[in-house]
Design an enzyme around this catalytic site. Sequence first.
Site, PDB file in Angstrom:
ATOM      1  N   LEU A  40       0.860  -1.195   0.000  1.00 40.35           N
ATOM      2  CA  LEU A  40       0.000   0.000   0.000  1.00 40.35           C
ATOM      3  C   LEU A  40       0.887   1.232   0.000  1.00 40.35           C
ATOM      4  O   LEU A  40       1.794   1.334   0.821  1.00 40.35           O
ATOM      5  CB  LEU A  40      -0.877   0.046   1.257  1.00 40.35           C
ATOM      6  CG  LEU A  40      -2.063  -0.905   1.393  1.00 40.35           C
ATOM      7  CD1 LEU A  40      -2.708  -0.699   2.756  1.00 40.35           C
ATOM      8  CD2 LEU A  40      -3.072  -0.663   0.291  1.00 40.35           C
ATOM      9  N   HIS A  41       0.628   2.148  -0.912  1.00 36.79           N
ATOM     10  CA  HIS A  41       1.440   3.368  -0.900  1.00 36.79           C
ATOM     11  C   HIS A  41       0.698   4.607  -1.408  1.00 36.79           C
ATOM     12  O   HIS A  41       1.168   5.724  -1.209  1.00 36.79           O
ATOM     13  CB  HIS A  41       2.696   3.178  -1.755  1.00 36.79           C
ATOM     14  CG  HIS A  41       2.423   3.186  -3.227  1.00 36.79           C
ATOM     15  ND1 HIS A  41       1.904   2.101  -3.893  1.00 36.79           N
ATOM     16  CD2 HIS A  41       2.586   4.165  -4.159  1.00 36.79           C
ATOM     17  CE1 HIS A  41       1.765   2.406  -5.180  1.00 36.79           C
ATOM     18  NE2 HIS A  41       2.164   3.644  -5.356  1.00 36.79           N
ATOM     19  N   ARG A  42      -0.448   4.443  -2.054  1.00 39.88           N
ATOM     20  CA  ARG A  42      -1.111   5.599  -2.670  1.00 39.88           C
ATOM     21  C   ARG A  42      -1.684   6.528  -1.591  1.00 39.88           C
ATOM     22  O   ARG A  42      -2.274   6.064  -0.609  1.00 39.88           O
ATOM     23  CB  ARG A  42      -2.197   5.156  -3.633  1.00 39.88           C
ATOM     24  CG  ARG A  42      -1.631   4.438  -4.833  1.00 39.88           C
ATOM     25  CD  ARG A  42      -2.641   4.190  -5.933  1.00 39.88           C
ATOM     26  NE  ARG A  42      -1.974   3.510  -7.035  1.00 39.88           N
ATOM     27  CZ  ARG A  42      -1.293   4.116  -8.008  1.00 39.88           C
ATOM     28  NH1 ARG A  42      -1.217   5.439  -8.021  1.00 39.88           N
ATOM     29  NH2 ARG A  42      -0.701   3.426  -8.955  1.00 39.88           N
TER      30      ARG A  42
END
Length: 381
Positions: free
Chosen positions: A218-220
Site C-alpha cells: 500500500l502506498h497511494r
Amino acid sequence: MTTRELSAGPVMCVVGARPNFMKMAPILRALAAHRPPLPALLLHTGQHYDAAMSDQLFADLRLPRPDINLEVGSASHAVQTAEVMKRFEPALDEHKPGCVLVVGDVNSTLACTLVAVKKNVPVVHVEAGLRSYDRKMPEEINRVLTDQVADRLYTTERSATDNLVREGIAESRVCFAGNVMIDSLLSNRAQARPVADTLRDGGHDPALLQQGWGVVTLHRPSNVDDAQTLGRLLGVLGEVARRLPLVFALHPRTRANIERFGLGALIDPQRMLLLPPQGYLEMLGLMAGATMVLTDSGGLQEETTALGVPCLTLRDNTERPITVEQGTNTMVGRDVQAIREAAAEILAGRGKRGRVPELWDGHAAERIAADLYQWLRAGAP
C-alpha cells in the site's frame, strides 16, 4: 545500413523511479542485441529517493550503471518536475540524442518529454495509452500529456490504442508491442529470491508461512494519508491475516502514517509480517508463491496476471483493465466488505486464474527495438 545512418545520435533512455527500471532493463538489452545494434545512453533522473534501493534494483535487473545521473531527489510534484526539466536540458544539449525514450508515467517521464519536444528531439513513449480516467491521479496527467506530444507510442494492450485514437492521436504513430514489464518478470523468474531468505533477512521465522501466505503493498495517498481510511484497511487486512498470514512490504510513507496515526495496534506481528521495501527479486519470490496479493500498485496488477496469482486491487479504478478482463485482478476499492468477500473467495479456492494477455510473452522489447530501428531508418518522426 549502419547505425550512424539511423539518426544524429543515440537513443537516450530515461528512468526516474522504481517502476521504470523493470521496463527499461529489457529494452536496453534488446537495443544492444538488435542487428545492427542501436546505440543507447541511460539517463537516471534520480527521482527515486532511496539510493540503496535504487542500486539494488539496478543489480537485480542487470541494468548497466547510468551514463548520466541528474540526482534530482524527492520533492513536491511541481518542484520535482521542474528540477528534472532544468537538469535534463543541458544533458540533452551535450549528448544530442537521435530520440528520447521514456517509459511509464512518473514525473520524470513527462518532464523529459516536455524538454525534448520543445527542442525538436523525437520522443518515444513505451507503455502508452493506459488510462484510469481519474484525473486526480498525478500519473494519469503524466500519461495523457506525454502521449499527446510523443512521436512514437508503444502499447501493452490493444485497448490502449483505442484510447489514443479517441484522444485524436493518429494510429500510424502507435505500435502494439506487448508488455516489457513481463519481459523482466519472465527473464528473472528463475533468479527470484527464496521466500525463506527474505523473511529471515526481515527478522521473521519462515515457519510462519508453512501453510501459505498473501502479499500486501500500500502506498497511494488515497489509501494511506487519511487516518480513517488507513485504519479501515489495516482492520480488514487483519481479518484476512487471521486466516492467511500476510507479508506486508511497507512503503516508507505507509510506515510513517501508521506511526503518526497510532495504528500500530492493528497489526498482529505473528500474522502480518512487516518488511521494509523489497528488491525486485525478493518481491518476485514473494508474489510467485503467494495465495493472493492485495495491492494498490499498477505494476503488481500486471505481474500477478502473468504469474497466475489472484490479485485484489485496493483502488476504485485501474489503467490496466486487461488485468481484470483477462487476468487475475479484481477491483475491490476501499470497500471493507468487498475486500472481505473477495479474499474469502480466494481462500475457498475460487480466485481468478485468468489467462496471460496477448503479446505478454517476454519478447516485447525485441519488437520495440525492431520497430524503432525501422522508424529511425525512415527518418523519424
